[in-house]
Design a protein around this motif. Sequence first.
Motif, PDB file in Angstrom:
ATOM      1  N   THR A 430       0.838  -1.203   0.000  1.00  0.00           N
ATOM      2  CA  THR A 430       0.000   0.000   0.000  1.00  0.00           C
ATOM      3  C   THR A 430       0.870   1.250   0.000  1.00  0.00           C
ATOM      4  OG1 THR A 430      -1.783  -1.166   1.155  1.00  0.00           O
ATOM      5  CG2 THR A 430      -1.817   1.237   1.244  1.00  0.00           C
ATOM      6  N   ILE A 431       2.045   1.156   0.624  1.00  0.00           N
ATOM      7  CA  ILE A 431       2.981   2.285   0.607  1.00  0.00           C
ATOM      8  C   ILE A 431       3.343   2.633  -0.832  1.00  0.00           C
ATOM      9  CG2 ILE A 431       5.244   3.096   1.362  1.00  0.00           C
ATOM     10  CD1 ILE A 431       5.054   1.112   3.686  1.00  0.00           C
ATOM     11  N   ARG A 432       3.570   1.595  -1.652  1.00  0.00           N
ATOM     12  CA  ARG A 432       3.887   1.840  -3.063  1.00  0.00           C
ATOM     13  C   ARG A 432       2.732   2.541  -3.766  1.00  0.00           C
ATOM     14  NH1 ARG A 432       2.133  -0.884  -7.411  1.00  0.00           N
ATOM     15  NH2 ARG A 432       1.428  -2.647  -6.163  1.00  0.00           N
ATOM     16  N   VAL A 433       1.500   2.091  -3.508  1.00  0.00           N
ATOM     17  CA  VAL A 433       0.329   2.665  -4.171  1.00  0.00           C
ATOM     18  C   VAL A 433       0.146   4.130  -3.780  1.00  0.00           C
ATOM     19  CG1 VAL A 433      -2.177   2.483  -4.404  1.00  0.00           C
ATOM     20  CG2 VAL A 433      -0.785   0.415  -4.344  1.00  0.00           C
ATOM     21  N   LEU A 434       0.429   4.452  -2.517  1.00  0.00           N
ATOM     22  CA  LEU A 434       0.249   5.826  -2.046  1.00  0.00           C
ATOM     23  C   LEU A 434       1.086   6.823  -2.830  1.00  0.00           C
ATOM     24  CD1 LEU A 434       0.178   5.338   1.839  1.00  0.00           C
ATOM     25  CD2 LEU A 434      -1.749   5.858   0.335  1.00  0.00           C
ATOM     26  N   PHE A 435       2.266   6.367  -3.305  1.00  0.00           N
ATOM     27  CA  PHE A 435       3.173   7.286  -3.986  1.00  0.00           C
ATOM     28  C   PHE A 435       3.218   7.054  -5.489  1.00  0.00           C
ATOM     29  CE2 PHE A 435       4.745   7.007   0.378  1.00  0.00           C
ATOM     30  CZ  PHE A 435       4.807   8.340   0.710  1.00  0.00           C
ATOM     31  N   GLN A 436       2.295   6.250  -6.011  1.00  0.00           N
ATOM     32  CA  GLN A 436       2.219   6.030  -7.450  1.00  0.00           C
ATOM     33  C   GLN A 436       0.853   6.475  -7.927  1.00  0.00           C
ATOM     34  OE1 GLN A 436       3.587   1.791  -7.485  1.00  0.00           O
ATOM     35  NE2 GLN A 436       5.007   2.541  -9.009  1.00  0.00           N
ATOM     36  N   SER A 437       0.796   7.709  -8.374  1.00  0.00           N
ATOM     37  CA  SER A 437      -0.500   8.303  -8.719  1.00  0.00           C
ATOM     38  C   SER A 437      -1.130   7.658  -9.940  1.00  0.00           C
ATOM     39  CB  SER A 437      -0.319   9.801  -8.980  1.00  0.00           C
ATOM     40  OG  SER A 437       0.612  10.031 -10.029  1.00  0.00           O
ATOM     41  N   GLU A 438      -0.323   7.021 -10.814  1.00  0.00           N
ATOM     42  CA  GLU A 438      -0.915   6.456 -12.021  1.00  0.00           C
ATOM     43  C   GLU A 438      -1.879   5.326 -11.715  1.00  0.00           C
ATOM     44  OE1 GLU A 438       2.913   4.153 -11.341  1.00  0.00           O
ATOM     45  OE2 GLU A 438       2.276   6.239 -11.305  1.00  0.00           O
ATOM     46  N   GLN A 439      -1.744   4.680 -10.528  1.00  0.00           N
ATOM     47  CA  GLN A 439      -2.661   3.613 -10.185  1.00  0.00           C
ATOM     48  C   GLN A 439      -4.033   4.155  -9.826  1.00  0.00           C
ATOM     49  OE1 GLN A 439      -0.684   0.597  -8.225  1.00  0.00           O
ATOM     50  NE2 GLN A 439      -2.426  -0.775  -8.049  1.00  0.00           N
ATOM     51  N   ALA A 440      -4.114   5.429  -9.531  1.00  0.00           N
ATOM     52  CA  ALA A 440      -5.399   6.041  -9.192  1.00  0.00           C
ATOM     53  C   ALA A 440      -6.002   6.795 -10.369  1.00  0.00           C
ATOM     54  CB  ALA A 440      -5.226   6.993  -8.011  1.00  0.00           C
ATOM     55  N   ARG A 441      -5.326   6.778 -11.509  1.00  0.00           N
ATOM     56  CA  ARG A 441      -5.823   7.527 -12.655  1.00  0.00           C
ATOM     57  C   ARG A 441      -6.879   6.740 -13.413  1.00  0.00           C
ATOM     58  NH1 ARG A 441       0.079   9.237 -14.930  1.00  0.00           N
ATOM     59  NH2 ARG A 441       0.629  10.717 -13.316  1.00  0.00           N
ATOM     60  N   GLY A 442      -7.609   7.472 -14.243  1.00  0.00           N
ATOM     61  CA  GLY A 442      -8.581   6.843 -15.110  1.00  0.00           C
ATOM     62  C   GLY A 442      -7.936   6.474 -16.436  1.00  0.00           C
ATOM     63  N   ILE A 443      -8.582   6.850 -17.523  1.00  0.00           N
ATOM     64  CA  ILE A 443      -8.095   6.483 -18.848  1.00  0.00           C
ATOM     65  C   ILE A 443      -6.837   7.262 -19.198  1.00  0.00           C
ATOM     66  CG2 ILE A 443      -8.668   6.535 -21.303  1.00  0.00           C
ATOM     67  CD1 ILE A 443     -11.552   6.088 -20.545  1.00  0.00           C
TER      68      ILE A 443
END
Length: 475
Positions: A430-443
């Motif tokens: 989850t630490i990785r996800v917090l600092f990787q904004s592309e995983q929260a992006r849409g298209i």
Amino acid sequence: MTRNSRMRIYKGIFALLDLCLVNLAFVSAFWIKFGNEIPDYNWDSYANVLPWLSIVTLIIFYMFDLYSNWRRKSLYNLLYLIVLAVATLGLSTMALTFWYRGFSFPRSVIILSMLLQILFLALTRTAIWWFAKRRYGLRKVLIIDRDLESAVAFAYKFLSHAAGWFVVHRFLSVEQWKVHISVIEEVDVVLLSPSLAKDEKAEILSYCARCRKEVLIVPELFELFVLDAEPQQIDDMLVLSVQPPGLTPAQLFTKRAFDIFASIFLIILFSPIMLGLYILVPLNSNGKAIFKQERIGKNGQKYMIYKFRSMVEGAEKLTGPIFAADNDPRITSLGRFIRATRMDELPQLFNVLKGDMSLVGPRPERQFFIEQFEQTIRDYSYRMSVKPGITGLAQVMAKYSTNTEDKLRFDLMYVRNYSFALDIKILLQTIRVLFQSEQARGINRKYTREYEMMLKHFGYSEVASGQGDKVHLKK
């Protein structure tokens, strides 16, 4: 030798290689700092803590998922996890050496060794990843689905995957594959949609096995229950024992004990941030700082979830229950920041402490949406056989734009394969996800252009979007 046996051997080799590289970095750091005259008390401190350091290294690297199969995954994510793992190892080294021999292990050596570890591990893993990509990359994919419109959605996922591993070669409807059976000879991988009937899957799988072609199967939800089934024998009949979803009493006790201690620690750790947001949120927009909303927990029990308010007060008065969208005008300026950094979720630590939630589990949902999902996804309710979580397997493996059914597959995988180690791995990732904004992006616009080029290559164009992953095509 079976594939699982080979993977165990590969993981063992990786573990030994990592231990060599980590300790080579320590030795190199000592040599850079002291040259050939390393003080005995400094070197003895390292030598005495070496066995414990090796064990901690393997545990940390395992928890950061560095021993999973990284073929076909993103090199960027691999390197990112290496940095996080080495940083965690550095902090653990400081703790170990302080506990064992005070300050006889120089902190400068630890910091320098961390830089060298990142360098050595990154170079080694990159070389292995690059070799694997040269050997197993650019695999031609044939997608077989009930209709071409649905197959396009799977093709888009291949385009969105780490570049260079797959090339979409062709689509075929399940009625066409026998007519164009020679296409299977042209490809390396065949993907089968979950919409295919069991006998259709079995026939195609059997033919691909004879042709020695790899088959990727998108599992139906009920098939995930069989993954951990235990083979048993009833008289002369082979059966698979599938237990109902849920955790054992021992697992429930371990999970709850960890939730209590970890949530108390995190509440204390993040209390300055939570206090600051409690003051800033009302100053940024009219309304209370804490937003409360009814959610559905384990076994359908209702509870009130706590979040820092990121939208304007009364955001759903006119619209009713709807999901937040990108650039949603209801989101406040401060809310956009705290949603991106997930700080709006911090009050849910009190939900965990109360027992409404767990740190790790499927994300909780509202009754309104659950009723909609259950109408179209038969097995949706199984995700509520465990407590909902602040983070979960779907949150670290999927994207914000991933559809509900694909997220549910990850949730059911978590329920069926729960372990304390899996919870720790999810928390660390989850630490990785917090600092990787592309995983929260849409298209992604890049993939949209490649998607349009792919459709043009096959002689199609998209005329309108349908529901979910469904699209409408024309020749």
